[in-house]
Scaffold this motif. Structure first.
Motif, short mmCIF file in Angstrom:
data_model
loop_
_atom_site.label_atom_id
_atom_site.label_comp_id
_atom_site.label_asym_id
_atom_site.label_seq_id
_atom_site.Cartn_x
_atom_site.Cartn_y
_atom_site.Cartn_z
N ARG A 114 -4.86 -5.70 -17.51
CA ARG A 114 -3.90 -4.69 -17.04
C ARG A 114 -3.25 -5.15 -15.74
NH1 ARG A 114 -6.17 -1.07 -13.08
NH2 ARG A 114 -8.36 -1.59 -12.71
N LEU A 115 -2.04 -4.67 -15.52
CA LEU A 115 -1.29 -5.04 -14.32
C LEU A 115 -1.36 -3.91 -13.30
CD1 LEU A 115 1.93 -6.61 -15.90
CD2 LEU A 115 -0.28 -7.69 -15.43
N GLN A 116 -1.54 -4.28 -12.04
CA GLN A 116 -1.57 -3.27 -10.98
C GLN A 116 -0.91 -3.81 -9.73
OE1 GLN A 116 -5.30 -1.20 -10.27
NE2 GLN A 116 -4.83 -0.94 -8.11
N LYS A 117 -0.06 -3.00 -9.11
CA LYS A 117 0.55 -3.37 -7.84
C LYS A 117 -0.42 -3.02 -6.71
CE LYS A 117 5.51 -3.30 -8.73
NZ LYS A 117 5.69 -4.72 -8.34
N ILE A 118 -0.56 -3.92 -5.75
CA ILE A 118 -1.40 -3.66 -4.58
C ILE A 118 -0.61 -4.02 -3.33
CG2 ILE A 118 -3.57 -4.03 -5.82
CD1 ILE A 118 -3.75 -6.77 -4.41
N HIS A 119 -1.04 -3.46 -2.20
CA HIS A 119 -0.36 -3.80 -0.95
C HIS A 119 -0.99 -5.02 -0.29
CE1 HIS A 119 -3.41 -0.80 0.77
NE2 HIS A 119 -3.69 -1.93 1.39
N VAL A 120 -0.27 -5.59 0.66
CA VAL A 120 -0.81 -6.61 1.54
C VAL A 120 -0.48 -6.17 2.97
CG1 VAL A 120 -0.50 -8.44 -0.18
CG2 VAL A 120 1.24 -8.10 1.57
N VAL A 121 -1.06 -6.86 3.94
CA VAL A 121 -0.81 -6.53 5.34
C VAL A 121 -0.08 -7.70 5.99
CG1 VAL A 121 -1.85 -5.87 7.55
CG2 VAL A 121 -2.89 -5.11 5.41
N LYS A 122 1.02 -7.41 6.67
CA LYS A 122 1.75 -8.44 7.42
C LYS A 122 1.11 -8.54 8.81
CE LYS A 122 5.34 -11.25 7.98
NZ LYS A 122 6.70 -10.77 8.18
N LEU A 123 0.70 -9.75 9.19
CA LEU A 123 0.06 -9.99 10.48
C LEU A 123 0.86 -11.04 11.23
CD1 LEU A 123 -3.68 -10.31 9.37
CD2 LEU A 123 -2.64 -8.37 10.49
N ASN A 124 1.58 -10.64 12.27
CA ASN A 124 2.48 -11.56 12.97
C ASN A 124 3.38 -12.22 11.92
OD1 ASN A 124 1.18 -10.71 15.27
ND2 ASN A 124 0.05 -12.60 15.61
N ASP A 125 3.26 -13.52 11.72
CA ASP A 125 4.11 -14.21 10.73
C ASP A 125 3.36 -14.54 9.45
OD1 ASP A 125 6.32 -14.23 12.47
OD2 ASP A 125 5.55 -16.00 13.50
N GLU A 126 2.18 -13.97 9.25
CA GLU A 126 1.37 -14.27 8.07
C GLU A 126 1.16 -13.00 7.25
OE1 GLU A 126 -0.50 -17.20 7.36
OE2 GLU A 126 -0.18 -18.38 9.18
N ILE A 127 0.65 -13.17 6.03
CA ILE A 127 0.19 -12.01 5.27
C ILE A 127 -1.33 -12.10 5.10
CG2 ILE A 127 2.37 -11.69 4.02
CD1 ILE A 127 0.84 -12.79 1.51
N CYS A 128 -1.95 -10.96 4.92
CA CYS A 128 -3.38 -10.87 4.66
C CYS A 128 -3.56 -10.13 3.34
CB CYS A 128 -4.09 -10.13 5.79
SG CYS A 128 -5.82 -9.72 5.46
#
Length: 289
Positions: A114-128
């Motif tokens: 199954r497909l699911q959208k999730i969030h990420v966190v932007k940290l300065n110039d990177e993503i987490c």
């Protein structure tokens, strides 16, 4: 269906041939596969270009959290689903999402999961995509990377070294409605709930909401975290505080060790973090599995 596999040959168990396993798994299936092994120091632009040329329906990260982070950066805010084949040392995000650690089982998910959208966190110039932190654990990650021993013995040595050599920080957290000033052993920015070791630092975290958590660990309180892990009791706020937020600015009086998704970034004074809602689409086991 066409699957592009982004393979990190430096991940995990060097005794297995990931290309052979993937090719053999799909040999009798009506699925086209495209295999791309990451060269050393491969830039995001080169990976994006490879994804563009492949025109695959789904892109699969084969490696650990670092490999998944690379693929997520390339497919941020697109509709292309990301598959995960855990082949790293810790595979924290795969565990978080319930992806089987068995490679054959993980490969079987890629067509029908199954497909699911999730969030990420932007940290300065990177993503987490998973967990990042300032302070004690980041120092531990840095030390662990320098040791010849891997596994639990290496981790234990790195932890012992960090406990003796790392000092608490003076930090300030600027949230939307409040500012907190405190001494801290570490400050975690948590997209997920637990580290790859299974240690749960963020029991209430969710990957599909509009918030992430900031965990202020005021002292070296691993016993407090173990208490949560074993008993499910809440944190003692005198030792650990948790803040739910969509953005935060973390400042340290002195340069503090900083890591993102298990990769040591360096020493920083300031981290600005903000949520990127529904940023990537991942392929997960069906709810009945």
């Amino acid at each position: 269906m066409k699957l592009l596999f982004i393979i990190n040959p430096g991940s995990g168990n060097h005794g297995i041939n990931l290309r052979e396993i993937i090719s053999a798994h799909f040999d009798a299936k009506k699925i086209e596969i495209d295999l791309f092994e990451l060269p050393k120091d491969c830039s995001i632009e080169k990976i994006k270009a490879r994804i563009g040329r492949s025109k695959a329906d789904r892109v699969v990260a084969v490696g650990g959290d670092g490999t998944l982070k690379l693929v997520a950066e390339c497919l941020l805010h697109t509709e292309t689903p990301i598959g995960i084949v855990p082949a790293g040392s810790a595979n924290g995000m795969a565990k978080e999402l319930g992806i089987p650690t068995d490679i054959e089982l993980a490969l079987s998910l890629l067509e029908g999961g199954r497909l699911q959208k999730i969030h990420v966190v932007k940290l300065n110039d990177e993503i987490c995509i998973h967990l990042s932190d300032l302070g004690f654990n980041a120092y531990l990650v840095k030390k662990f990377d320098t040791l010849p021993e891997r596994g639990m013995w290496g981790y234990a040595k790195a932890t012992w070294h960090a406990l003796w050599n790392h000092h608490r920080m003076d930090v300030q957290l600027k949230l939307k409605d409040e500012t907190i000033t405190s001494k801290a052993a570490m400050v975690a920015i948590a997209n997920a709930t637990m580290y790859g070791s299974g240690l749960k630092i963020n029991p209430d975290g969710k990957l599909d909401d509009q918030l992430f958590e900031v965990i202020l660990v005021k002292d070296y309180s691993y016993l407090e975290i173990l208490k949560i892990w074993i008993t499910k009791l809440p944190f003692n706020p005198k030792k650990i505080e948790v803040f739910q937020t969509a953005e935060v600015k973390i400042s340290s009086k002195h340069h503090a060790h900083f890591q993102i998704d298990g990769e040591y970034i360096g020493r920083v004074n300031t981290v600005e973090a903000g949520i990127l809602p529904a940023a990537i689409t991942v392929i997960l086991p069906s709810l009945s599995e």
